[in-house]
Design an enzyme around this catalytic site. Structure first.
Site, PDB file in Angstrom:
ATOM      1  N   GLY A 178       0.827  -1.188   0.000  1.00 28.25           N
ATOM      2  CA  GLY A 178       0.000   0.000   0.000  1.00 28.25           C
ATOM      3  C   GLY A 178       0.864   1.242   0.000  1.00 28.25           C
ATOM      4  CE1 TYR A 179       4.249   2.315  -3.780  1.00 32.52           C
ATOM      5  CE2 TYR A 179       2.412   0.827  -4.079  1.00 32.52           C
ATOM      6  CZ  TYR A 179       3.745   1.123  -4.229  1.00 32.52           C
ATOM      7  OH  TYR A 179       4.580   0.202  -4.815  1.00 32.52           O
ATOM      8  CG  LEU A 180       1.367   4.462   4.004  1.00 35.72           C
ATOM      9  CD1 LEU A 180       2.419   4.192   5.053  1.00 35.72           C
ATOM     10  CD2 LEU A 180      -0.022   4.387   4.596  1.00 35.72           C
TER      11      LEU A 180
END
Length: 155
Positions: free
Chosen positions: A29-31
């Site tokens: 996942g890309y924060l």
């Protein structure tokens, strides 16, 4: 400085499958993604996790810092990253002097298969297996951070 140097290719055939050494299921996942840096959380086989910070690409190289984190923290961060999450199975495929990582995407990107090879320097010679297709190292549409924001397979 920690540095990642890699080339990325589309796959053109199943020839890689006969040499698979191992595989893992990845959820990432890309924060945060910006022109300067990307912050990613990744979970391997629902057993271990890392937090990765990547700098702005300069050709096929960029700064990369990776840290092991507790699995429970990673799960919470993954929820924070939604909907910018991708899922894939990563296969390790040795070929000559390098081990290639072949990513078979699932979910919104089902059907996409990419191969990456990490190198020690930007001018290192890499023998290319015949199961590779077009190189997409410089095509941002195939960067995992871009894929996380754009469902489907780039055309």
């Amino acid at each position: 400085m920690a540095q990642e140097i890699e080339r990325k290719f589309l796959i053109s055939g199943d020839g890689w499958r006969s040499n698979v050494q191992s595989s893992s299921r990845l959820q990432q996942g890309y924060l945060s993604t910006s022109a300067k840096a990307t912050v990613r959380v990744r979970i391997y086989d629902d057993r271990e996790a890392v937090l990765t910070l990547k700098g702005k690409p300069e050709g096929i190289a960029r700064a990369e810092f990776e840290y092991a984190i507790p699995l429970e923290d990673a799960r919470e961060l993954m929820e924070m990253a939604r909907p910018n999450v991708i899922e894939k199975r990563r296969y390790k495929v040795p070929f000559e002097a390098h081990t290639w990582e072949v990513d078979v995407f699932e979910g919104h990107h089902a059907g996409l298969i990419l191969a990456e090879v990490e190198m020690a320097s930007t001018d290192e010679h890499v023998h290319l297996p015949d199961w590779l297709g077009r190189e997409v190292s410089d095509d941002d549409r195939y960067a995992n951070a871009s894929l996380s924001r754009n469902p489907g397979i780039p055309s």
